[in-house]
Design a protein around this motif. Structure first.
Motif, PDB file in Angstrom:
ATOM      1  N   LEU A 116       0.841  -1.206   0.000  1.00  0.00           N
ATOM      2  CA  LEU A 116       0.000   0.000   0.000  1.00  0.00           C
ATOM      3  C   LEU A 116       0.872   1.250   0.000  1.00  0.00           C
ATOM      4  CD1 LEU A 116      -2.617  -1.084   2.722  1.00  0.00           C
ATOM      5  CD2 LEU A 116      -2.703  -1.459   0.246  1.00  0.00           C
ATOM      6  N   SER A 117       2.092   1.132  -0.427  1.00  0.00           N
ATOM      7  CA  SER A 117       3.049   2.234  -0.332  1.00  0.00           C
ATOM      8  C   SER A 117       2.716   3.375  -1.276  1.00  0.00           C
ATOM      9  CB  SER A 117       4.460   1.718  -0.626  1.00  0.00           C
ATOM     10  OG  SER A 117       4.540   1.189  -1.939  1.00  0.00           O
ATOM     11  N   GLU A 118       3.272   4.566  -0.918  1.00  0.00           N
ATOM     12  CA  GLU A 118       3.188   5.775  -1.740  1.00  0.00           C
ATOM     13  C   GLU A 118       1.736   6.177  -2.004  1.00  0.00           C
ATOM     14  OE1 GLU A 118       5.880   5.714  -5.142  1.00  0.00           O
ATOM     15  OE2 GLU A 118       6.998   4.092  -4.170  1.00  0.00           O
ATOM     16  N   ASN A 119       0.988   6.286  -0.903  1.00  0.00           N
ATOM     17  CA  ASN A 119      -0.371   6.795  -0.944  1.00  0.00           C
ATOM     18  C   ASN A 119      -0.527   7.849   0.145  1.00  0.00           C
ATOM     19  OD1 ASN A 119      -2.225   5.301  -2.975  1.00  0.00           O
ATOM     20  ND2 ASN A 119      -0.987   3.639  -2.079  1.00  0.00           N
ATOM     21  N   LEU A 120      -1.759   8.156   0.497  1.00  0.00           N
ATOM     22  CA  LEU A 120      -2.047   9.143   1.534  1.00  0.00           C
ATOM     23  C   LEU A 120      -2.819   8.509   2.680  1.00  0.00           C
ATOM     24  CD1 LEU A 120      -3.146  12.075  -0.842  1.00  0.00           C
ATOM     25  CD2 LEU A 120      -0.908  11.748   0.217  1.00  0.00           C
ATOM     26  N   LEU A 121      -2.606   7.239   2.898  1.00  0.00           N
ATOM     27  CA  LEU A 121      -3.314   6.513   3.942  1.00  0.00           C
ATOM     28  C   LEU A 121      -2.890   7.009   5.319  1.00  0.00           C
ATOM     29  CD1 LEU A 121      -2.988   2.965   2.363  1.00  0.00           C
ATOM     30  CD2 LEU A 121      -5.014   4.440   2.359  1.00  0.00           C
ATOM     31  N   SER A 122      -3.821   6.989   6.259  1.00  0.00           N
ATOM     32  CA  SER A 122      -3.547   7.533   7.592  1.00  0.00           C
ATOM     33  C   SER A 122      -4.105   6.595   8.655  1.00  0.00           C
ATOM     34  CB  SER A 122      -4.143   8.941   7.724  1.00  0.00           C
ATOM     35  OG  SER A 122      -5.549   8.901   7.494  1.00  0.00           O
ATOM     36  N   GLY A 123      -4.058   7.062   9.907  1.00  0.00           N
ATOM     37  CA  GLY A 123      -4.495   6.235  11.020  1.00  0.00           C
ATOM     38  C   GLY A 123      -3.343   5.405  11.561  1.00  0.00           C
ATOM     39  N   GLU A 124      -3.618   4.587  12.519  1.00  0.00           N
ATOM     40  CA  GLU A 124      -2.613   3.707  13.090  1.00  0.00           C
ATOM     41  C   GLU A 124      -2.442   2.464  12.219  1.00  0.00           C
ATOM     42  OE1 GLU A 124      -3.623   2.842  17.113  1.00  0.00           O
ATOM     43  OE2 GLU A 124      -3.193   4.877  17.826  1.00  0.00           O
ATOM     44  N   VAL A 125      -1.271   1.884  12.313  1.00  0.00           N
ATOM     45  CA  VAL A 125      -1.056   0.620  11.605  1.00  0.00           C
ATOM     46  C   VAL A 125      -2.023  -0.405  12.194  1.00  0.00           C
ATOM     47  CG1 VAL A 125       0.591  -1.220  11.121  1.00  0.00           C
ATOM     48  CG2 VAL A 125       1.371   1.160  11.189  1.00  0.00           C
ATOM     49  N   PRO A 126      -2.871  -0.990  11.367  1.00  0.00           N
ATOM     50  CA  PRO A 126      -3.924  -1.886  11.894  1.00  0.00           C
ATOM     51  C   PRO A 126      -3.339  -3.072  12.654  1.00  0.00           C
ATOM     52  CG  PRO A 126      -4.340  -1.326   9.589  1.00  0.00           C
ATOM     53  CD  PRO A 126      -2.956  -0.848   9.902  1.00  0.00           C
ATOM     54  N   SER A 127      -3.881  -3.323  13.822  1.00  0.00           N
ATOM     55  CA  SER A 127      -3.394  -4.452  14.628  1.00  0.00           C
ATOM     56  C   SER A 127      -3.782  -5.783  14.007  1.00  0.00           C
ATOM     57  CB  SER A 127      -3.948  -4.347  16.050  1.00  0.00           C
ATOM     58  OG  SER A 127      -5.370  -4.353  16.032  1.00  0.00           O
ATOM     59  N   TRP A 128      -4.906  -5.806  13.266  1.00  0.00           N
ATOM     60  CA  TRP A 128      -5.360  -7.069  12.685  1.00  0.00           C
ATOM     61  C   TRP A 128      -4.419  -7.595  11.597  1.00  0.00           C
ATOM     62  CZ3 TRP A 128      -5.910  -5.980   7.641  1.00  0.00           C
ATOM     63  CH2 TRP A 128      -6.338  -4.698   7.271  1.00  0.00           C
ATOM     64  N   ILE A 129      -3.515  -6.732  11.087  1.00  0.00           N
ATOM     65  CA  ILE A 129      -2.547  -7.207  10.098  1.00  0.00           C
ATOM     66  C   ILE A 129      -1.697  -8.331  10.695  1.00  0.00           C
ATOM     67  CG2 ILE A 129      -0.398  -6.547   8.932  1.00  0.00           C
ATOM     68  CD1 ILE A 129      -1.647  -4.001   8.055  1.00  0.00           C
ATOM     69  N   GLY A 130      -1.501  -8.282  12.000  1.00  0.00           N
ATOM     70  CA  GLY A 130      -0.689  -9.313  12.653  1.00  0.00           C
ATOM     71  C   GLY A 130      -1.301 -10.696  12.598  1.00  0.00           C
ATOM     72  N   TYR A 131      -2.583 -10.789  12.217  1.00  0.00           N
ATOM     73  CA  TYR A 131      -3.236 -12.092  12.142  1.00  0.00           C
ATOM     74  C   TYR A 131      -3.322 -12.622  10.720  1.00  0.00           C
ATOM     75  CZ  TYR A 131      -4.302 -10.967  16.942  1.00  0.00           C
ATOM     76  OH  TYR A 131      -4.181 -10.639  18.276  1.00  0.00           O
ATOM     77  N   MET A 132      -2.658 -11.949   9.792  1.00  0.00           N
ATOM     78  CA  MET A 132      -2.499 -12.491   8.440  1.00  0.00           C
ATOM     79  C   MET A 132      -1.243 -13.350   8.454  1.00  0.00           C
ATOM     80  SD  MET A 132      -3.491  -9.279   6.007  1.00  0.00           S
ATOM     81  CE  MET A 132      -5.197  -8.742   5.857  1.00  0.00           C
ATOM     82  N   PHE A 133      -1.358 -14.527   9.002  1.00  0.00           N
ATOM     83  CA  PHE A 133      -0.189 -15.328   9.349  1.00  0.00           C
ATOM     84  C   PHE A 133       0.660 -15.724   8.148  1.00  0.00           C
ATOM     85  CE2 PHE A 133      -3.335 -16.311  12.760  1.00  0.00           C
ATOM     86  CZ  PHE A 133      -2.649 -15.695  13.799  1.00  0.00           C
ATOM     87  N   GLY A 134       0.095 -15.731   6.944  1.00  0.00           N
ATOM     88  CA  GLY A 134       0.867 -16.106   5.771  1.00  0.00           C
ATOM     89  C   GLY A 134       1.579 -14.948   5.104  1.00  0.00           C
ATOM     90  N   LEU A 135       1.443 -13.737   5.666  1.00  0.00           N
ATOM     91  CA  LEU A 135       2.006 -12.548   5.031  1.00  0.00           C
ATOM     92  C   LEU A 135       3.534 -12.603   5.048  1.00  0.00           C
ATOM     93  CD1 LEU A 135       0.603 -10.071   3.776  1.00  0.00           C
ATOM     94  CD2 LEU A 135       1.083  -8.838   5.900  1.00  0.00           C
ATOM     95  N   SER A 136       4.110 -12.443   3.831  1.00  0.00           N
ATOM     96  CA  SER A 136       5.567 -12.456   3.709  1.00  0.00           C
ATOM     97  C   SER A 136       6.133 -11.082   3.390  1.00  0.00           C
ATOM     98  CB  SER A 136       6.006 -13.441   2.606  1.00  0.00           C
ATOM     99  OG  SER A 136       5.706 -14.759   2.976  1.00  0.00           O
ATOM    100  N   VAL A 137       5.358 -10.259   2.699  1.00  0.00           N
ATOM    101  CA  VAL A 137       5.814  -8.924   2.323  1.00  0.00           C
ATOM    102  C   VAL A 137       4.749  -7.923   2.743  1.00  0.00           C
ATOM    103  CG1 VAL A 137       6.465  -7.386   0.442  1.00  0.00           C
ATOM    104  CG2 VAL A 137       7.165  -9.789   0.370  1.00  0.00           C
ATOM    105  N   LEU A 138       5.114  -6.988   3.616  1.00  0.00           N
ATOM    106  CA  LEU A 138       4.218  -5.911   4.043  1.00  0.00           C
ATOM    107  C   LEU A 138       4.925  -4.590   3.812  1.00  0.00           C
ATOM    108  CD1 LEU A 138       1.691  -4.775   5.393  1.00  0.00           C
ATOM    109  CD2 LEU A 138       2.793  -5.161   7.619  1.00  0.00           C
ATOM    110  N   ILE A 139       4.386  -3.789   2.878  1.00  0.00           N
ATOM    111  CA  ILE A 139       5.010  -2.512   2.523  1.00  0.00           C
ATOM    112  C   ILE A 139       3.968  -1.402   2.690  1.00  0.00           C
ATOM    113  CG2 ILE A 139       6.273  -1.234   0.770  1.00  0.00           C
ATOM    114  CD1 ILE A 139       6.961  -3.861  -0.572  1.00  0.00           C
ATOM    115  N   LEU A 140       4.172  -0.559   3.679  1.00  0.00           N
ATOM    116  CA  LEU A 140       3.300   0.591   3.946  1.00  0.00           C
ATOM    117  C   LEU A 140       4.087   1.894   3.826  1.00  0.00           C
ATOM    118  CD1 LEU A 140       1.384  -0.765   7.093  1.00  0.00           C
ATOM    119  CD2 LEU A 140       0.788  -1.024   4.678  1.00  0.00           C
ATOM    120  N   ARG A 141       5.175   1.860   3.121  1.00  0.00           N
ATOM    121  CA  ARG A 141       6.083   3.002   3.009  1.00  0.00           C
ATOM    122  C   ARG A 141       5.395   4.237   2.438  1.00  0.00           C
ATOM    123  NH1 ARG A 141       9.140   0.925  -0.417  1.00  0.00           N
ATOM    124  NH2 ARG A 141       8.399   2.062  -2.244  1.00  0.00           N
ATOM    125  N   GLN A 142       5.807   5.402   2.932  1.00  0.00           N
ATOM    126  CA  GLN A 142       5.421   6.714   2.422  1.00  0.00           C
ATOM    127  C   GLN A 142       3.907   6.912   2.429  1.00  0.00           C
ATOM    128  OE1 GLN A 142       7.716   7.817  -1.033  1.00  0.00           O
ATOM    129  NE2 GLN A 142       6.470   9.639  -1.435  1.00  0.00           N
TER     130      GLN A 142
END
Length: 394
Positions: free
Chosen positions: A59-85
């Motif tokens: 989801l990088s290089e957007n204008l997203l705001s708020g806190e980093v969602p805690s529920w992302i931690g329950y996507m147990f198969g996630l290998s790449v998480l990019i929230l940059r910029q």
């Protein structure tokens, strides 16, 4: 197009704006979601937590705001998480430590605050452990991340068996899942080797506190970027245990104290940036650390030693003092020579006078010798002076 069969959705580098559609949460089989480089705003919709099959979320290089969602931690198969910029703020949720399979975690260029969670050692894949309870140990890294899909034509795949929908100006017939990552100080696009990268990038945030020792347990980590934060205290020596580390950037923080000598054991380290901190003392000797450019250490006025021009006090050669010492030594030698000559003359003269003074027979013999010598000299003078004068008179 049957969306319930969709596994890869690539919508990068378009002009989408407003919020991420909540309907994306219905894509239960979705494994890759790439919304990079748009103008999406608002918070990440909670319904995305239903996409439990996600392996790559960019989801990088957007204008997203708020806190980093805690529920992302329950996507147990996630290998790449990019929230940059983006504009995420608040503390990192502890739930993020549940991402056992994570290989690439990029949260840089946001406003995330608080401390770095010490529970990051739960990143089981990065730590090199394979004791994942309930995990499928037959799934390799390349199977989890690398996708290679070929299509006949068009900018989108359609039909009842459709697995991928791609609407990107960079679409080509052979689609490789890719990501833009900062690697060794440069932003690069990665394709087939994405599965081989193991990166944590938390740079350019508002993080405080220190670097937890537990990061040293991530034995497979290749790149660690914590630059441009407000981290303080000495750099943990245990970071020297990250033997596979190729890039380490701790620049523009508030670290103080000495550079750990354990860093000289990072044999694969090719990029190091410790600039603009409050580090002091001598740069540990050895080609591994002293072989970097001086820009890796600039902005630390109390650092000394190669490759910096600032010499350490124990390494300085006192040139002027040494030369002055040589001059003084030379003067002392000359003085001692004159003293020796004077003492020798005084000793000899005093000894001769003493003998003449106390031994009468020697005294008489000495003066008799002087008298005879005087008479002889006068005779020689008379003979050799008067004879030429007589010849001139005749």
């Amino acid at each position: 197009m049957h969306l319930n069969q969709l596994k890869v959705l690539i919508l990068e580098s378009n002009r989408f704006f407003e919020a991420i559609p909540k309907s994306f949460g219905k894509l239960n089989l979705l494994e890759v979601l790439d919304l990079r480089n748009n103008s999406l705003s608002g918070e990440v919709p909670v319904r995305l937590k239903n996409c439990t099959a996600l392996r790559i979320l960019d989801l990088s290089e957007n204008l997203l705001s708020g806190e980093v969602p805690s529920w992302i931690g329950y996507m147990f198969g996630l290998s790449v998480l990019i929230l940059r910029q983006n504009q995420f703020f608040g503390n990192l949720p502890l739930e993020i430590c549940h991402l056992s399979y994570i290989q690439v975690l990029d949260l840089s260029l946001n406003n995330i605050s608080g401390s770095i969670p010490s529970c990051l050692y739960n990143f089981t894949y990065l730590s090199g452990r394979v004791d994942l309870p309930g995990a499928n140990h037959n799934v390799t890294a390349s199977q989890r991340i690398n996708f290679n899909m070929t299509f006949n034509s068009g900018n989108a795949s359609h039909g009842p068996q459709s697995l991928l929908f791609c609407m990107s100006p960079y679409f080509i017939r052979e689609v490789n899942i890719h990501a833009y990552l900062v690697w060794k100080g440069n932003t690069q696009e990665y394709w087939k080797i994405l599965a081989l990268l193991e990166i944590i990038d938390l740079s350019s945030n508002q993080l405080t506190g220190t670097v937890p020792d537990e990061i040293s347990l991530l034995a497979n980590l290749q790149s660690l970027n914590l630059s441009r934060n407000h981290l303080t205290r000495p750099i943990p020596p245990k970071l020297g245990q990250l033997k596979k580390l190729e890039s380490l950037d701790l620049s523009r923080n508030q670290f103080f104290g000495e550079i750990p000598t354990s860093f000289s054991e990072l044999d694969f380290l090719s990029v190091l940036d410790l600039s603009y901190n409050n580090l002091s003392g001598k740069i540990p000797p050895g080609t591994q650390l002293q072989g970097f450019n001086e820009t890796s250490y600039m902005g630390n006025p109390l650092l000394c030693g190669l490759p910096l021009e600032n010499k350490c006090s124990e390494d300085e050669t006192p040139v002027s003092h040494h030369n002055g010492g040589d001059a003084r030594d030379q003067d002392d030698n000359i003085l001692s020579t004159y003293i020796s000559i004077g003492l020798g003359f005084a000793t000899g003269f005093g000894g001769a006078c003493g003998i003449l003074l106390f031994k009468k027979s020697w005294r008489y013999a000495y003066f008799r010798f002087l008298s005879h010598l005087y008479d002889r000299i006068m005779v020689i003078i008379v003979v050799y002076v008067t004879q030429p004068m007589r010849r001139l008179g005749t």
